[in-house]
Write an enzyme that holds these catalytic residues in place. Sequence first.
Site, PDB file in Angstrom:
ATOM      1  N   GLY A 101      -0.053   5.845  27.329  1.00  0.00           N
ATOM      2  CA  GLY A 101       0.127   7.261  27.045  1.00  0.00           C
ATOM      3  C   GLY A 101       1.474   7.727  27.546  1.00  0.00           C
ATOM      4  O   GLY A 101       2.183   6.989  28.223  1.00  0.00           O
TER       5      GLY A 101
ATOM      6  N   CYS B  14      -0.238  -0.493  30.011  1.00  0.00           N
ATOM      7  CA  CYS B  14       0.991   0.303  30.014  1.00  0.00           C
ATOM      8  C   CYS B  14       0.882   1.462  31.005  1.00  0.00           C
ATOM      9  O   CYS B  14       0.860   1.218  32.207  1.00  0.00           O
ATOM     10  CB  CYS B  14       1.306   0.750  28.596  1.00  0.00           C
ATOM     11  SG  CYS B  14       3.058   0.944  28.352  1.00  0.00           S
TER      12      CYS B  14
ATOM     13  N   GLU C  40       0.855  -1.195   0.000  1.00  0.00           N
ATOM     14  CA  GLU C  40       0.000   0.000   0.000  1.00  0.00           C
ATOM     15  C   GLU C  40       0.890   1.244   0.000  1.00  0.00           C
ATOM     16  O   GLU C  40       1.788   1.375   0.825  1.00  0.00           O
ATOM     17  CB  GLU C  40      -0.887   0.001   1.258  1.00  0.00           C
ATOM     18  CG  GLU C  40      -1.713   1.266   1.383  1.00  0.00           C
ATOM     19  CD  GLU C  40      -2.403   1.413   2.745  1.00  0.00           C
ATOM     20  OE1 GLU C  40      -2.447   0.439   3.528  1.00  0.00           O
ATOM     21  OE2 GLU C  40      -2.877   2.520   3.033  1.00  0.00           O
TER      22      GLU C  40
ATOM     23  N   GLU D 154      -3.530  -5.338  23.049  1.00  0.00           N
ATOM     24  CA  GLU D 154      -4.439  -4.999  21.943  1.00  0.00           C
ATOM     25  C   GLU D 154      -3.785  -5.217  20.580  1.00  0.00           C
ATOM     26  O   GLU D 154      -4.475  -5.450  19.588  1.00  0.00           O
ATOM     27  CB  GLU D 154      -4.910  -3.539  22.078  1.00  0.00           C
ATOM     28  CG  GLU D 154      -3.870  -2.440  21.853  1.00  0.00           C
ATOM     29  CD  GLU D 154      -3.059  -2.086  23.095  1.00  0.00           C
ATOM     30  OE1 GLU D 154      -3.047  -2.900  24.045  1.00  0.00           O
ATOM     31  OE2 GLU D 154      -2.424  -1.009  23.114  1.00  0.00           O
TER      32      GLU D 154
ATOM     33  N   ILE E 168       3.677  15.289  -3.884  1.00  0.00           N
ATOM     34  CA  ILE E 168       5.098  15.388  -4.244  1.00  0.00           C
ATOM     35  C   ILE E 168       5.906  14.282  -3.575  1.00  0.00           C
ATOM     36  O   ILE E 168       6.722  13.612  -4.200  1.00  0.00           O
ATOM     37  CB  ILE E 168       5.643  16.785  -3.836  1.00  0.00           C
ATOM     38  CG1 ILE E 168       5.052  17.845  -4.750  1.00  0.00           C
ATOM     39  CG2 ILE E 168       7.176  16.812  -3.892  1.00  0.00           C
ATOM     40  CD1 ILE E 168       5.435  19.264  -4.404  1.00  0.00           C
TER      41      ILE E 168
ATOM     42  N   HIS F  75       1.178  -4.153  25.512  1.00  0.00           N
ATOM     43  CA  HIS F  75       0.016  -3.768  24.701  1.00  0.00           C
ATOM     44  C   HIS F  75      -0.628  -5.001  24.065  1.00  0.00           C
ATOM     45  O   HIS F  75      -0.374  -5.314  22.895  1.00  0.00           O
ATOM     46  CB  HIS F  75       0.444  -2.774  23.625  1.00  0.00           C
ATOM     47  CG  HIS F  75       0.882  -1.458  24.196  1.00  0.00           C
ATOM     48  ND1 HIS F  75       0.010  -0.431  24.427  1.00  0.00           N
ATOM     49  CD2 HIS F  75       2.087  -1.032  24.619  1.00  0.00           C
ATOM     50  CE1 HIS F  75       0.657   0.598  24.958  1.00  0.00           C
ATOM     51  NE2 HIS F  75       1.922   0.257  25.087  1.00  0.00           N
TER      52      HIS F  75
END
Length: 534
Positions: free
Chosen positions: A353, A380, A139, A502, A147, A500
Site C-alpha cells: 500500500g 511490501c 483483448e 503474489e 468513444i 510482490h
Amino acid sequence: MSKFVFITGGVVSSLGKGITAGSVGTLLKKRGLKVSNLKVDPYLNVDAGTMNPFQHGEVFVTDDGAETDLDLGHYERFVDETLSEKSSITTGKIYSSVIKKERRGDYLGGTVQVIPHITNDIQERLINAAENLDVLIVEIGGTVGDIEGQPFLEAIRQMAVRVGRENVVYCHVTLVPYLEAAKELKTKPTQHSVQELRRIGILPNVLVCRTSHPMDTGMKNKIALFCDVPPEAVIELRDEATIYNVPIALHKEGLDDLILKYLGLNHDSEPDLSDWARVVDRYINPPEQVNIALVGKYVQHKDAYLSVVEALHHGGISHNVRVNIVSIESEDLETGDPAEILKFADGILIPGGFGVRGVEGMIAAAKFARENNVPLFGICLGMQMMVVEFARNVCKLPDAHSKEMNPATPHPVIHLMEDQENLRDLGGTMRLGAYPCDLIEGTKAAEAYGQLKISERHRHRYEFNNSYRERLEKAGLTEHNLVEIVELPGHNWYIGGQFHGELKSRPIRPHPLFDGFINASVNYMRIRKGEKEA
Ligand code: GLN
C-alpha cells in the site's frame, strides 16, 4: 505468420473478457501452440502506475517493470507465460509516441491523423508483440460503442486486411440477461451490440454469451440468425463457482476447436485439461477451511488485492483447504482491540500500500501476530510495517516509517531509497520489476523456495534502512540481502518480503511463500482446533 484472436466486449463491462482471453490462451497453449496475450486499455493514462487502487483495482507489475492493468495478472495465471511491457497498450502510450514522432518531424510535414497514424501505430505494436508467436490474443478494454475505444476497433478491423482474413478471429463477449419478471433470457442486448460492431465493419466470428441460465438450442439459433454467425459459434458461458473452471467450460462448448478451425490450425488432438480439473476440484470441495485475515487499506475495492487473493487460494489448492479470506480495514485496528478483531485468524497477511493512512493498524496486527505466534506474512508495505513494529517494540528504536511521515525522526528504520531520493522532483518514480535476491541457508524462506537464488518483482519507493541492520539482527530478526525478506526464527511463520510474490503465483504452482504461509496457517488452525477439543 502469427495469427490473432481479438476479444471485444458488449452490453456491459465486467463480463469477464479478461478471464475469457486468458482461458483462450490456456486452451490454445494446451494444443501445443506458442501463444501470448495483450491488453488494450483505451484510457489516456500512459500506464496504470498512477491509478488509484480504489478506482481501478490492483496494478500488475511485469518482470521488466511495466505497471499494467490487472487483466495481465489473469493472463499470467491462466496461460502461465511471462508478459512484458509490450503486453499492455493504452491510448496514452500510443498518442505519446505518435506526438513524439510528429515533433521529430518523422511525418515529413504531413497532417497527423487518427486514421492512419494512430491506427498504424496500434497495428505495428500488435504485430511486434506477436513476433515469434503462433497466436496473439488481444483483448480490447471497455465495451463497443465507447468513444475512447474507436481507434482501437478501427485498428483491429484493418488488421484483417493487413494480415489476411484467415489469420484473425473476432470473438465478442456479450451479455444474455435473464429477466426475472418474464422468466426468460433476452437476446436483444446482444443483437444491438453486434450491430454496433458491424456498423464499424467488424463481423464477429464467435459470440461468448455470459448468462446466469442455460441457453437452449432455440435461443442459440435465434442469436446465430440475428447476429450472422453459425449456431455452433454461439458459446454459452455461465457463472462458474470458480474462474478456474472457465477454460474447461469454454472447451466443452467447443470454443477452442472453433478458433483453431477459423485460423486454419490443426484441431485434431484433445487438450489435456486434467491439471485444471484438479485445481477446480480442490477449490470447490476441500475437506477443511483456514481463516486468513487480510489487513489492508483498500479492502473496500474487491480487486485492490486481486493477485494476493488469488495467490492465497493457490496455496489453499496446494494444501487442499478452503481459504476463507476476511478483509480487515487496517484503520479499524487503530481504534479497536487487535486481539479481539483478529482472534478468528489462523494466519494474518498484511499486503502492500501507499501513504500513512492505516499503517498504525498494520503495526498493531504485526505486534499481535508476533506476540501470539500467529502465522504472519507481510508484503511490501506489510513487510516494512513488520520492521517498524519490531524496531519499536523489541529494539526500542526510533520507528517512523519515513522522514515525510514523521519529520522529527532523523533516522527512520524504513526510509526513502537512495536513488529515489535523487529522483524525488520527478515524482511517480519507483523501483520496479524483477530483481534477484540471495537467500540465507537454513532459513524458513530458503526452505519454502527450495533454492537460494530467487528473483521477485518490486514496486516501491521506500526500503529498510541498512544502518539499523546490526541492531535488528542482534535482537533476533534475520534479514536477507538488500533486506528483501525479514523473518523471525522460532516463530510459527513470521516472514515479510519487500517484493510482490503474489504476482508470480499460479493455480497449478503456488508461490513458495504463499504456499508456506498457508501451510503454517493450516498447522496453526489444527493446533487451535486440537486445543479446543481437548
Ligand atoms: N509505500 C511503500 C513504498 O513505497 C510500499 C509500497 C508497496 O507496498 N508496494 O515503499
